[in-house]
Scaffold this motif. Structure first.
Motif, PDB file in Angstrom:
ATOM      1  N   THR A  55      40.624  84.125  41.947  1.00  0.00           N
ATOM      2  CA  THR A  55      41.478  82.880  41.707  1.00  0.00           C
ATOM      3  C   THR A  55      41.778  82.243  43.276  1.00  0.00           C
ATOM      4  O   THR A  55      41.591  81.394  43.772  1.00  0.00           O
ATOM      5  CB  THR A  55      42.995  82.967  41.385  1.00  0.00           C
ATOM      6  OG1 THR A  55      42.923  83.357  39.686  1.00  0.00           O
ATOM      7  CG2 THR A  55      43.812  81.638  41.383  1.00  0.00           C
ATOM      8  N   ILE A  56      42.113  83.481  44.070  1.00  0.00           N
ATOM      9  CA  ILE A  56      42.247  83.232  45.648  1.00  0.00           C
ATOM     10  C   ILE A  56      41.171  84.160  46.023  1.00  0.00           C
ATOM     11  O   ILE A  56      41.146  85.448  45.952  1.00  0.00           O
ATOM     12  CB  ILE A  56      43.418  83.498  46.075  1.00  0.00           C
ATOM     13  CG1 ILE A  56      44.800  82.749  45.375  1.00  0.00           C
ATOM     14  CG2 ILE A  56      43.722  83.341  47.537  1.00  0.00           C
ATOM     15  CD1 ILE A  56      46.162  83.063  45.797  1.00  0.00           C
ATOM     16  N   GLN A  57      40.308  83.436  46.967  1.00  0.00           N
ATOM     17  CA  GLN A  57      39.303  84.399  47.625  1.00  0.00           C
ATOM     18  C   GLN A  57      39.752  84.754  49.181  1.00  0.00           C
ATOM     19  O   GLN A  57      40.451  83.974  49.571  1.00  0.00           O
ATOM     20  CB  GLN A  57      37.983  83.418  47.702  1.00  0.00           C
ATOM     21  CG  GLN A  57      37.412  83.330  46.303  1.00  0.00           C
ATOM     22  CD  GLN A  57      36.061  82.659  46.179  1.00  0.00           C
ATOM     23  OE1 GLN A  57      35.278  82.805  47.052  1.00  0.00           O
ATOM     24  NE2 GLN A  57      35.747  81.721  45.159  1.00  0.00           N
ATOM     25  N   VAL A  96      42.703  75.228  52.889  1.00  0.00           N
ATOM     26  CA  VAL A  96      41.374  75.283  53.741  1.00  0.00           C
ATOM     27  C   VAL A  96      40.745  76.849  53.267  1.00  0.00           C
ATOM     28  O   VAL A  96      41.541  77.690  53.001  1.00  0.00           O
ATOM     29  CB  VAL A  96      41.560  75.338  54.926  1.00  0.00           C
ATOM     30  CG1 VAL A  96      40.212  75.521  55.782  1.00  0.00           C
ATOM     31  CG2 VAL A  96      42.468  73.917  55.736  1.00  0.00           C
ATOM     32  N   SER A  97      39.459  76.703  53.162  1.00  0.00           N
ATOM     33  CA  SER A  97      38.774  78.044  52.676  1.00  0.00           C
ATOM     34  C   SER A  97      37.673  78.267  53.780  1.00  0.00           C
ATOM     35  O   SER A  97      36.834  77.490  54.006  1.00  0.00           O
ATOM     36  CB  SER A  97      38.348  77.984  51.415  1.00  0.00           C
ATOM     37  OG  SER A  97      37.664  79.041  50.904  1.00  0.00           O
ATOM     38  N   LEU A 131      32.348  79.878  58.041  1.00  0.00           N
ATOM     39  CA  LEU A 131      31.911  78.613  57.706  1.00  0.00           C
ATOM     40  C   LEU A 131      32.726  78.114  56.568  1.00  0.00           C
ATOM     41  O   LEU A 131      33.284  78.994  55.707  1.00  0.00           O
ATOM     42  CB  LEU A 131      30.736  78.421  57.581  1.00  0.00           C
ATOM     43  CG  LEU A 131      29.786  78.698  58.829  1.00  0.00           C
ATOM     44  CD1 LEU A 131      28.126  78.679  58.463  1.00  0.00           C
ATOM     45  CD2 LEU A 131      29.947  77.302  59.842  1.00  0.00           C
ATOM     46  N   PRO A 132      33.214  76.743  56.478  1.00  0.00           N
ATOM     47  CA  PRO A 132      33.783  76.162  55.488  1.00  0.00           C
ATOM     48  C   PRO A 132      33.178  76.438  54.171  1.00  0.00           C
ATOM     49  O   PRO A 132      32.143  76.458  53.626  1.00  0.00           O
ATOM     50  CB  PRO A 132      34.125  74.765  55.444  1.00  0.00           C
ATOM     51  CG  PRO A 132      33.831  74.616  57.114  1.00  0.00           C
ATOM     52  CD  PRO A 132      32.589  75.654  57.411  1.00  0.00           C
ATOM     53  N   ARG A 133      33.870  76.959  52.856  1.00  0.00           N
ATOM     54  CA  ARG A 133      33.556  76.832  51.592  1.00  0.00           C
ATOM     55  C   ARG A 133      33.297  75.417  51.014  1.00  0.00           C
ATOM     56  O   ARG A 133      34.469  75.098  51.017  1.00  0.00           O
ATOM     57  CB  ARG A 133      34.113  77.780  50.960  1.00  0.00           C
ATOM     58  CG  ARG A 133      34.041  79.536  51.358  1.00  0.00           C
ATOM     59  CD  ARG A 133      34.792  80.154  50.153  1.00  0.00           C
ATOM     60  NE  ARG A 133      34.595  81.706  50.269  1.00  0.00           N
ATOM     61  CZ  ARG A 133      35.557  82.422  51.028  1.00  0.00           C
ATOM     62  NH1 ARG A 133      36.657  82.003  51.391  1.00  0.00           N
ATOM     63  NH2 ARG A 133      35.376  83.790  50.984  1.00  0.00           N
ATOM     64  N   SER A 134      32.183  75.193  50.582  1.00  0.00           N
ATOM     65  CA  SER A 134      32.432  73.892  49.960  1.00  0.00           C
ATOM     66  C   SER A 134      33.047  73.954  48.426  1.00  0.00           C
ATOM     67  O   SER A 134      33.061  74.985  47.713  1.00  0.00           O
ATOM     68  CB  SER A 134      30.855  73.179  49.371  1.00  0.00           C
ATOM     69  OG  SER A 134      30.074  74.277  48.778  1.00  0.00           O
ATOM     70  N   GLY A 135      34.037  72.864  48.189  1.00  0.00           N
ATOM     71  CA  GLY A 135      34.515  72.804  46.737  1.00  0.00           C
ATOM     72  C   GLY A 135      35.696  73.586  46.756  1.00  0.00           C
ATOM     73  O   GLY A 135      36.304  73.537  45.566  1.00  0.00           O
TER      74      GLY A 135
END
Length: 224
Positions: A42-44, A204-205, A213-217
């Motif tokens: 659920t939360i990475q 933000v992830s 780097l940003p995780r898309s989605g």
């Protein structure tokens, strides 16, 4: 001292803004960095989550003192708490509320005599899966459902408990990553007054395994 007085006068607006911002984050809304995988999938790891600090209480800023009771945590809520037993801030899911009778046997929940239903799902992109292969499923008890993660290596070596009855003013909290979470199985029930807010979505992830780097989605994704 004159230079200090002049400096404070020149920066009065900025200081007022900063004070208001800290008060807002303390009492109304905040964001938290999640450094561990205890709530995966659920939360990475690397997610920055938004926390509604006024979901349950309106509190005096910078304290645990409640000025107004709004609501109590519900089964299935993802909550942020300042745990005295753990000695740190935790993010966990509410599994049992006061009066519930809960058991966990071989990682399968039973709440008030109703056994949870588990439907396998495929999950991609979890960093820990490379070294710790896992199984994933949607755990459903009544109207409450969410994804859970089980380590394949830990099957048959779970932290079974119960059935236990949750006393008044206490909550049973677990991580969605059932074989890698320090939660009520280690610290016992958590007091209501330590629960400071509800996690609502990912702000933000950033992926620590890929140079942050940003995780898309995942940006803005609602937490369920």
């Amino acid at each position: 001292m004159r230079w200090l007085t002049e400096s404070l006068a020149k920066n009065k607006g900025f200081l007022t803004f900063m004070l208001c911002m800290f008060m807002f984050r303390s009492a109304i809304a905040d964001w938290n960095v999640v450094p561990t995988g205890s709530m995966q999938p659920t939360i990475q790891i690397g997610d920055r989550i938004l926390v509604d600090k006024a979901a349950y209480d309106v509190r005096v800023p910078f304290t645990h003192v409640s000025l107004h009771h709004v609501a109590d945590p519900k089964r299935g809520d993802i909550v942020v708490l300042d745990s005295s037993a753990a000695g740190e801030r935790l993010v966990k899911r509410v599994i049992g509320i006061p009066g519930d009778r809960v058991a966990l046997v071989q990682n399968h929940l039973t709440i008030n005599g109703v056994a949870a239903d588990y439907q396998p799902i495929a999950v991609q992109g979890i960093q820990d899966d490379r070294e710790d292969p896992a199984l994933y499923a949607v755990e459903r008890v009544g109207a409450t459902h969410h994804a859970v993660r089980w380590s394949i290596a830990q099957q048959g070596h779970t932290s079974d408990f119960g059935p236990v009855t949750i006393p008044p003013g206490q909550y049973l909290l677990l991580g969605d990553n059932r074989d890698n979470s320090a939660d009520s199985r280690y610290f016992g029930f958590f007091p209501r007054n330590e629960i400071m807010g509800r996690a609502t979505r990912v702000a933000v992830s950033l992926n620590p395994a890929n140079h942050y780097l940003p995780r898309s989605g995942r940006w803005g994704a609602a937490l369920q």
